[in-house]
Scaffold this motif. Structure first.
Motif, short mmCIF file in Angstrom:
data_model
loop_
_atom_site.label_atom_id
_atom_site.label_comp_id
_atom_site.label_asym_id
_atom_site.label_seq_id
_atom_site.Cartn_x
_atom_site.Cartn_y
_atom_site.Cartn_z
N ALA A 40 38.78 174.48 -4.84
CA ALA A 40 40.12 173.90 -4.73
C ALA A 40 40.11 172.59 -3.96
CB ALA A 40 41.05 174.90 -4.03
N LEU A 41 39.32 172.55 -2.87
CA LEU A 41 39.38 171.38 -1.99
C LEU A 41 38.52 170.23 -2.49
CD1 LEU A 41 39.36 172.98 1.57
CD2 LEU A 41 41.17 171.60 0.55
N ALA A 44 38.41 170.53 -7.73
CA ALA A 44 39.56 170.42 -8.63
C ALA A 44 40.05 168.96 -8.63
CB ALA A 44 40.67 171.35 -8.15
N GLN A 50 50.98 163.61 -7.39
CA GLN A 50 51.03 164.05 -6.00
C GLN A 50 49.75 163.73 -5.25
OE1 GLN A 50 52.22 168.13 -5.69
NE2 GLN A 50 53.88 167.90 -7.14
N ASN A 52 46.27 164.22 -3.53
CA ASN A 52 45.54 165.36 -3.01
C ASN A 52 46.41 166.38 -2.29
OD1 ASN A 52 42.71 164.89 -3.71
ND2 ASN A 52 43.03 162.98 -2.60
N SER A 53 47.66 166.03 -2.00
CA SER A 53 48.54 167.02 -1.35
C SER A 53 48.74 168.21 -2.28
CB SER A 53 49.89 166.40 -1.00
OG SER A 53 50.61 166.11 -2.19
N ARG A 55 46.59 169.95 -3.53
CA ARG A 55 45.62 171.03 -3.24
C ARG A 55 46.23 172.17 -2.41
NH1 ARG A 55 40.94 168.94 -5.06
NH2 ARG A 55 40.92 166.68 -5.16
N ILE A 56 47.38 171.90 -1.82
CA ILE A 56 48.06 172.96 -1.05
C ILE A 56 48.48 174.10 -1.98
CG2 ILE A 56 50.08 173.43 0.41
CD1 ILE A 56 49.86 170.59 1.44
N TYR A 58 46.79 175.79 -3.87
CA TYR A 58 45.81 176.88 -3.92
C TYR A 58 45.99 177.90 -2.80
CZ TYR A 58 43.79 173.91 -7.45
OH TYR A 58 43.62 173.17 -8.57
N LEU A 59 46.81 177.58 -1.82
CA LEU A 59 47.20 178.58 -0.81
C LEU A 59 48.63 179.02 -1.03
CD1 LEU A 59 45.81 177.27 2.57
CD2 LEU A 59 45.07 179.25 1.28
N LEU A 106 53.06 182.29 5.37
CA LEU A 106 52.10 181.31 4.85
C LEU A 106 52.72 180.54 3.67
CD1 LEU A 106 49.31 180.07 5.02
CD2 LEU A 106 48.44 181.89 3.55
N LEU A 109 55.36 178.16 5.18
CA LEU A 109 54.80 177.04 5.94
C LEU A 109 54.04 176.07 5.05
CD1 LEU A 109 53.51 178.76 9.23
CD2 LEU A 109 55.50 177.27 8.94
N THR A 110 53.20 176.60 4.13
CA THR A 110 52.50 175.68 3.24
C THR A 110 53.50 174.95 2.34
OG1 THR A 110 52.10 177.51 1.71
CG2 THR A 110 50.30 176.92 3.18
N ILE A 113 54.91 172.17 4.46
CA ILE A 113 53.92 171.09 4.64
C ILE A 113 53.74 170.31 3.35
CG2 ILE A 113 51.49 170.65 5.15
CD1 ILE A 113 51.55 173.16 6.94
N PRO A 117 55.32 165.50 2.10
CA PRO A 117 54.87 164.31 1.33
C PRO A 117 55.44 164.26 -0.08
CG PRO A 117 53.09 165.90 1.48
CD PRO A 117 54.21 166.43 2.34
N SER B 2 35.39 165.63 -6.77
CA SER B 2 36.44 164.65 -7.00
C SER B 2 36.52 163.64 -5.85
CB SER B 2 37.77 165.33 -7.25
OG SER B 2 38.07 166.22 -6.22
N PHE B 9 36.86 162.70 1.49
CA PHE B 9 37.20 164.13 1.41
C PHE B 9 38.10 164.52 2.57
CE2 PHE B 9 35.72 168.57 2.48
CZ PHE B 9 36.39 169.20 1.45
N MET B 12 41.69 162.92 2.24
CA MET B 12 42.49 163.48 1.14
C MET B 12 43.50 162.45 0.62
SD MET B 12 42.06 166.74 0.15
CE MET B 12 40.60 167.70 0.50
N HIS B 15 46.64 162.23 2.57
CA HIS B 15 47.35 163.48 2.78
C HIS B 15 46.54 164.49 3.59
CE1 HIS B 15 49.99 162.48 -0.92
NE2 HIS B 15 50.65 162.25 0.19
N TYR B 18 48.29 167.01 5.96
CA TYR B 18 49.02 168.09 5.29
C TYR B 18 48.08 169.14 4.72
CZ TYR B 18 52.69 164.56 5.49
OH TYR B 18 53.58 163.62 5.92
N VAL B 19 47.05 168.66 4.02
CA VAL B 19 46.13 169.58 3.36
C VAL B 19 45.37 170.41 4.40
CG1 VAL B 19 44.09 169.75 1.89
CG2 VAL B 19 45.90 168.13 1.33
N SER B 22 47.49 172.97 6.25
CA SER B 22 47.76 174.14 5.41
C SER B 22 46.58 175.09 5.40
CB SER B 22 48.03 173.71 3.96
OG SER B 22 49.20 172.95 3.90
N TYR B 23 45.38 174.54 5.20
CA TYR B 23 44.21 175.41 5.10
C TYR B 23 43.88 176.05 6.45
CZ TYR B 23 43.45 174.63 0.21
OH TYR B 23 43.62 174.63 -1.17
N LEU B 29 46.02 182.93 9.34
CA LEU B 29 46.83 184.11 8.98
C LEU B 29 45.99 185.18 8.28
CD1 LEU B 29 50.11 182.30 7.97
CD2 LEU B 29 49.80 183.89 9.85
#
Lengths: 245, 58
Positions: A40-41, A44, A50, A52-53, A55-56, A58-59, A106, A109-110, A113, A117, B2, B9, B12, B15, B18-19, B22-23, B29
């Motif tokens: 995913a990070l 993909a 959008q 790279n934002s 990629r969020i 995937y969570l 989760l 929050l994701t 986030i 953007p 990519s 990397f 991002m 971003h 943000y990314v 999130s991770y 969690l």
């Protein structure tokens, strides 16, 4: 009633079978989540709008799907406990609540986030977001009832009733993006159609969704086993098990 | 891949915050849901075993 139904109703049998299933599920969950995250990070493709934002997702999507599935399991287990007075079902329902609550957090929050953007705002009082927030509060309500009521069986009954009433929220979450005007995009995965995104994007998402389900199974079984031991502490087999260690 | 470089990397495409936030939350969690029951289980088993041994020796 078929035989497996009675087996499921036996705390001892459940303790044994979950003990045998846990290692396998743990390994699969770890592999899928690690592989899925790297995919995913790093691999993909970025979204053309959008960046790279994206990629969020995937969570965000797996946690949102899991929060809802977990709620349905909690309500069904609660109903089985109510109707057939099955203790294990009560324990499953109780064990679901904290996992579902964290998954709802989760997803929220994701989502926030990701919203910053993408929409320019952390939060909007939109149908999808609000119904998801209500899902989180329902989980909190079930957890509060479980811990506030002293008697195990009364606590289980009360939280099962709340879980069943709250079940009405699940279709509201699902159809909120179709019934009301919303900023939120429609569902990524539908049973009847192919996903609107290319395979390089949705394959890692599918891996993450399955990984989240396996993680859920692991966490649920761990909580369930603790709950079984705690409630069956006076029975002979728990005594033998603990003293044999 | 990519991304062309590791710094790309990390950023991002602007971003990164943000990314990665999130991770980090996701990891936290998920771990809470595994470490929590694991520790609770160890504590519970130790507690129950202590009680059983006490009753046995009485």
């Amino acid at each position: 009633m078929p035989r497996w139904f009675y087996q499921l109703a036996s705390p001892r049998w459940c303790y044994q079978i979950t003990g045998r299933l846990l290692p396998g599920f743990s390994i699969v969950a770890l592999l899928l989540l690690l592989g899925g995250t790297v995919w995913a990070l790093a691999f993909a493709p970025a979204d053309y709008q959008q960046g790279n934002s994206f990629r969020i997702i995937y969570l965000h999507v797996p946690s949102a799907i899991l929060a809802q599935s977990c709620y349905m399991l909690m309500a069904v287990a609660g109903a089985i406990g109510l109707i057939w007075k099955m203790k294990v079902a009560d324990m499953v329902a109780k064990s679901c609540a904290p996992i579902g609550a964290t998954m709802a957090v989760l997803a929220l929050l994701t989502g926030a986030i990701w919203g910053k953007p993408t929409w320019g705002s952390w939060w909007v009082w939109d149908a999808r977001l609000t119904s998801m927030l209500i899902l989180f509060f329902l989980y909190l309500g079930v957890m509060a009832l479980n811990s506030a009521i002293e008697s195990e069986s009364t606590a289980a009954q009360a939280s099962a009733v709340l879980a069943l009433v709250g079940l009405v929220n699940i279709p509201i979450i699902k159809y909120s993006v179709e019934w009301w005007n919303t900023l939120h995009q429609p569902a990524t995965f539908k049973l009847t159609e192919k996903p609107a995104m290319p395979a390089e994007m949705w394959l890692p998402l599918l891996v993450m969704v399955i990984g989240f389900y396996c993680f859920f199974a692991v966490s649920l079984m761990m909580r369930l086993r603790n709950e079984i031991l705690r409630r069956e502490r006076r029975s002979g087999w728990v005594r033998d098990l603990l003293l044999s260690k | 891949m990519s991304f062309d470089s590791f710094s790309e990397f990390l950023s991002m495409g602007g971003h990164g915050l943000y990314v990665w936030l999130s991770y980090a939350l996701g990891l936290m969690l998920i771990l809470i849901n595994l470490v929590g029951p694991l520790r609770a289980g160890k504590r519970l088993q130790a507690q129950l075993t202590r009680r059983l041994l006490r009753e046995k020796n009485r």
